[in-house]
Design an enzyme around this catalytic site. Structure first.
Site, PDB file in Angstrom:
ATOM      1  N   TYR A  89     -13.344  -2.176  11.614  1.00 44.91           N
ATOM      2  CA  TYR A  89     -11.964  -1.694  11.492  1.00 44.91           C
ATOM      3  C   TYR A  89     -11.196  -1.978  12.782  1.00 44.91           C
ATOM      4  CZ  TYR A  89      -8.143   1.678  10.799  1.00 44.91           C
ATOM      5  OH  TYR A  89      -6.913   2.273  10.660  1.00 44.91           O
TER       6      TYR A  89
ATOM      7  N   GLY B  31       0.829  -1.204   0.000  1.00 41.78           N
ATOM      8  CA  GLY B  31       0.000   0.000   0.000  1.00 41.78           C
ATOM      9  C   GLY B  31       0.860   1.248   0.000  1.00 41.78           C
TER      10      GLY B  31
HETATM   11  N1  LIG Z   1      -4.558   7.940   8.201  1.00 39.97           N
HETATM   12  C1  LIG Z   1      -4.780   7.646   9.448  1.00 39.97           C
HETATM   13  O1  LIG Z   1      -5.203   8.508  10.227  1.00 39.97           O
HETATM   14  C2  LIG Z   1      -4.489   6.264   9.999  1.00 39.97           C
HETATM   15  C3  LIG Z   1      -4.587   6.075  11.376  1.00 39.97           C
HETATM   16  C4  LIG Z   1      -4.314   4.825  11.904  1.00 39.97           C
HETATM   17  C5  LIG Z   1      -3.952   3.779  11.065  1.00 39.97           C
HETATM   18  N2  LIG Z   1      -3.882   3.982   9.728  1.00 39.97           N
HETATM   19  C6  LIG Z   1      -3.481   2.822   8.915  1.00 39.97           C
HETATM   20  O2  LIG Z   1      -2.390   3.187   8.090  1.00 39.97           O
HETATM   21  C7  LIG Z   1      -2.396   2.401   6.897  1.00 39.97           C
HETATM   22  C8  LIG Z   1      -2.301   3.336   5.693  1.00 39.97           C
HETATM   23  O3  LIG Z   1      -3.403   4.214   5.714  1.00 39.97           O
HETATM   24  P1  LIG Z   1      -3.443   5.620   4.930  1.00 39.97           P
HETATM   25  O4  LIG Z   1      -4.173   6.555   5.803  1.00 39.97           O
HETATM   26  O5  LIG Z   1      -2.101   5.965   4.447  1.00 39.97           O
HETATM   27  O6  LIG Z   1      -4.444   5.245   3.747  1.00 39.97           O
HETATM   28  P2  LIG Z   1      -4.294   5.325   2.160  1.00 39.97           P
HETATM   29  O7  LIG Z   1      -5.624   4.966   1.632  1.00 39.97           O
HETATM   30  O8  LIG Z   1      -3.678   6.622   1.760  1.00 39.97           O
HETATM   31  O9  LIG Z   1      -3.220   4.199   1.852  1.00 39.97           O
HETATM   32  C9  LIG Z   1      -3.532   2.840   1.805  1.00 39.97           C
HETATM   33  C10 LIG Z   1      -2.978   2.274   0.509  1.00 39.97           C
HETATM   34  O10 LIG Z   1      -3.230   0.875   0.492  1.00 39.97           O
HETATM   35  C11 LIG Z   1      -3.668   0.513  -0.802  1.00 39.97           C
HETATM   36  N3  LIG Z   1      -4.473  -0.705  -0.729  1.00 39.97           N
HETATM   37  C12 LIG Z   1      -5.746  -0.834  -0.277  1.00 39.97           C
HETATM   38  N4  LIG Z   1      -6.139  -2.111  -0.401  1.00 39.97           N
HETATM   39  C13 LIG Z   1      -5.089  -2.800  -0.922  1.00 39.97           C
HETATM   40  C14 LIG Z   1      -4.883  -4.158  -1.276  1.00 39.97           C
HETATM   41  N5  LIG Z   1      -5.853  -5.069  -1.128  1.00 39.97           N
HETATM   42  N6  LIG Z   1      -3.671  -4.528  -1.770  1.00 39.97           N
HETATM   43  C15 LIG Z   1      -2.685  -3.595  -1.929  1.00 39.97           C
HETATM   44  N7  LIG Z   1      -2.835  -2.303  -1.624  1.00 39.97           N
HETATM   45  C16 LIG Z   1      -4.025  -1.908  -1.128  1.00 39.97           C
HETATM   46  C17 LIG Z   1      -4.472   1.713  -1.292  1.00 39.97           C
HETATM   47  O11 LIG Z   1      -4.610   1.715  -2.718  1.00 39.97           O
HETATM   48  C18 LIG Z   1      -3.669   2.875  -0.747  1.00 39.97           C
HETATM   49  O12 LIG Z   1      -2.690   3.324  -1.666  1.00 39.97           O
HETATM   50  C19 LIG Z   1      -3.665   1.569   6.932  1.00 39.97           C
HETATM   51  O13 LIG Z   1      -3.368   0.274   7.417  1.00 39.97           O
HETATM   52  C20 LIG Z   1      -4.533   2.328   7.942  1.00 39.97           C
HETATM   53  O14 LIG Z   1      -5.476   1.493   8.568  1.00 39.97           O
HETATM   54  C21 LIG Z   1      -4.144   5.192   9.169  1.00 39.97           C
END
Ligand SMILES: NC(=O)c1ccc[n+]([C@@H]2O[C@H](COP(=O)([O-])OP(=O)(O)OC[C@H]3O[C@@H](n4cnc5c(N)ncnc54)[C@H](O)[C@@H]3O)[C@@H](O)[C@H]2O)c1
Length: 253
Positions: free
Chosen positions: A151, A14
């Site tokens: 989630y 991702g």
């Molecule tokens: N942004 C926040 O506030 C936050 C807080 C806590 C945890 N997180 C965690 O951080 C991680 C990244 O989140 P983010 O905010 O950067 O989101 P984001 O949507 O910007 O990034 C996630 C990426 O994963 C890719 N993706 C989704 N499903 C996929 C799959 N099946 N196979 C391959 N790639 C896939 C998406 O295309 C995207 O580019 C996640 O695990 C999320 O749960 C985010």
């Protein structure tokens, strides 16, 4: 022991956006070659341009074991080794109890739980002592907001995965940690706020999340990149099996 990844090879799932992209960029800035995976080549190409010359993008769906096996085959063919895996790909749907659909459940668990398992399992036999696995969790593992039970459940599951995996891999010298961010300023967070409250409420939502945090603000993707760097490097050599919260103090209250 240095907080550096000089000469190391890392896979970040991702990695085309948000937190994954920031981690990949931090890793290349600190000497690693980084392979990012994501769902669309176009987004990967844009991300590789940001990461720099030591980045490569491969299309792979984390919930498909065959896709991840193909990624590791390419990594071994090109670099002959694998030092760090960041299981970052993840998503979250808003859905209070009573509205949750089978489709929502499958999408979340197939990505956040099955995806983590099949990102990690095929990687471990390729890694040597000193190898590091970092799973991106969430404060939702212990404190899921209202309407975020699927989630939160998915993030609690991966936290428990590593409690067992550190025992399964005892003696290999490979470390497993969960890095759980609080609210981080990403496009996905802003999109979720827009979906829930409307476009004109996004800034107010970001401010209000910050105000609810002891740090007085939400976090940046670069701050998560720095913690991932620490967990991937020798600087954290005696840390394994834990969940580290990078959340501005949110889970402390
Ligand atoms: N942004 C926040 O506030 C936050 C807080 C806590 C945890 N997180 C965690 O951080 C991680 C990244 O989140 P983010 O905010 O950067 O989101 P984001 O949507 O910007 O990034 C996630 C990426 O994963 C890719 N993706 C989704 N499903 C996929 C799959 N099946 N196979 C391959 N790639 C896939 C998406 O295309 C995207 O580019 C996640 O695990 C999320 O749960 C985010």
């Amino acid at each position: 022991m240095k907080n550096t990844l000089e000469g190391k090879v890392a896979v970040v799932t991702g990695g085309a956006s948000g937190i994954g992209l920031a981690i990949a960029k931090t890793f290349t800035e600190n000497g690693a070659s980084v392979i990012i995976t994501d769902l669309q080549q176009e987004n990967l190409d844009k991300a590789v341009a940001v990461i720099g010359k030591d980045g490569i993008g491969i299309v792979a769906n984390v919930s498909k074991l065959k896709d991840m096996e193909a990624v590791y085959q390419q990594v071994m063919a090109k670099f002959g080794k694998l030092d760090t895996v960041v299981a970052n790909a993840g998503l979250g749907d808003h859905g209070p109890l009573g509205t949750i659909t089978e489709e929502q459940y499958d999408r979340t668990f197939n990505t956040n739980v099955k995806g983590v398992l099949f990102t990690v399992q095929p990687a471990v036999p390729l890694m040597k002592p000193g190898g590091t696995i970092i799973i991106i969790g969430s404060t939702g593992s212990v404190n899921p907001p209202r309407g975020m039970s699927i989630y939160g459940g998915s993030k609690a599951a991966v936290r428990n995965f590593i409690r067992s995996w550190v025992q399964d891999t005892k003696g290999t010298g490979i470390r497993f940690n969960v890095l759980s961010p609080g609210a981080i300023d990403t496009e996905s967070l802003r999109n979720a706020l827009e979906k829930a409250h409307g476009r004109d409420q996004v800034e107010a939502g970001v401010k209000s999340m910050g105000a609810d945090t002891p740090a007085g603000r939400i976090g940046t993707t670069d701050e998560i990149g720095q913690v991932a760097l620490f967990l991937a490097s020798e600087a954290s050599s005696f840390i394994t099996g834990v969940e580290i919260f990078a959340d501005g103090g949110l889970t402390a209250i």
